[in-house]
Design a protein around this motif. Structure first.
Motif: not given
Length: 205
Positions: A8-20, A179-185
């Protein structure tokens, strides 16, 4: 439990990096030329993760997709902006000319806007998932949107809920707004793609 928390923490960090990366590369193209290829690159990365390829290097995968899809993605962007300008011009014209005859044009225009907006939800996931021609991608996005109403509603609910949460916690927008909204889609669309592909495989030849 520990392993699940780690994932979970890996996914969160990856989403943050992707968003940046998405924000950075959008600005790199002065937004006008960077937003659409950066968005396509983000969806391509997310598709790879959903396929279990979450060990791919984020930056190089993103950069490769951004560079490869730059012109094609901006081609879609040109169409989207063009449609937006036409719709906005019509709305302004109807607001100035508020005669009864103009009311007849409201329903078809709003219907068109709704269908365009819903098709856009599927456009980037279809682009990332299928290897299709330019206009065939738009057609496929529209057709999948039409045959997957439940998934469309799920996406809309998820997007609205995410926006509401991010309004209360603005810091989340900076790290996960795109990134999170894109992940939902992408996750919802990816499930739809798999369902469609399974149905096609199960059909008798």
């Amino acid at each position: 439990m520990t392993q699940s928390l780690y994932k979970f923490t890996v996914w969160i960090s990856q989403l943050a990096i992707l968003n940046l990366l998405w924000l950075g590369f959008s600005l790199l193209g002065f937004v006008v030329f960077g937003f659409f290829p950066a968005t396509v690159a983000m969806f391509i990365v997310l598709r790879s993760w959903l396929r279990g390829e979450d060990d791919l290097p984020i930056f190089s995968t993103f950069w490769r997709a951004f560079r490869a899809e730059f012109f094609k993605a901006n081609g879609y962007g040109l169409i989207i902006v063009g449609i937006g300008v036409i719709v906005y011009s019509n709305l302004v014209f109807m607001s100035v000319n508020d005669s009864r005859s103009m009311l007849l044009f409201h329903i078809p225009l709003y219907t068109f806007v709704i269908f365009v907006a819903l098709t856009l939800l599927y456009l980037f996931p279809v682009y990332a998932h299928y290897d299709l021609g330019f206009f065939h991608t738009i057609k496929q996005a529209f057709l999948i949107m039409m045959i997957q109403p439940i998934q469309t509603v799920v996406m809309l609910v998820g997007i609205v809920a995410s926006v509401v949460v991010m309004r209360f916690i603005p810091a989340l927008s900076f790290f996960f707004g795109g990134s999170f909204i894109a992940l939902l889609i992408m996750a919802t669309c990816y499930h739809s793609f798999q369902t469609i592909e399974q149905k096609q495989k199960s059909r008798p030849n």
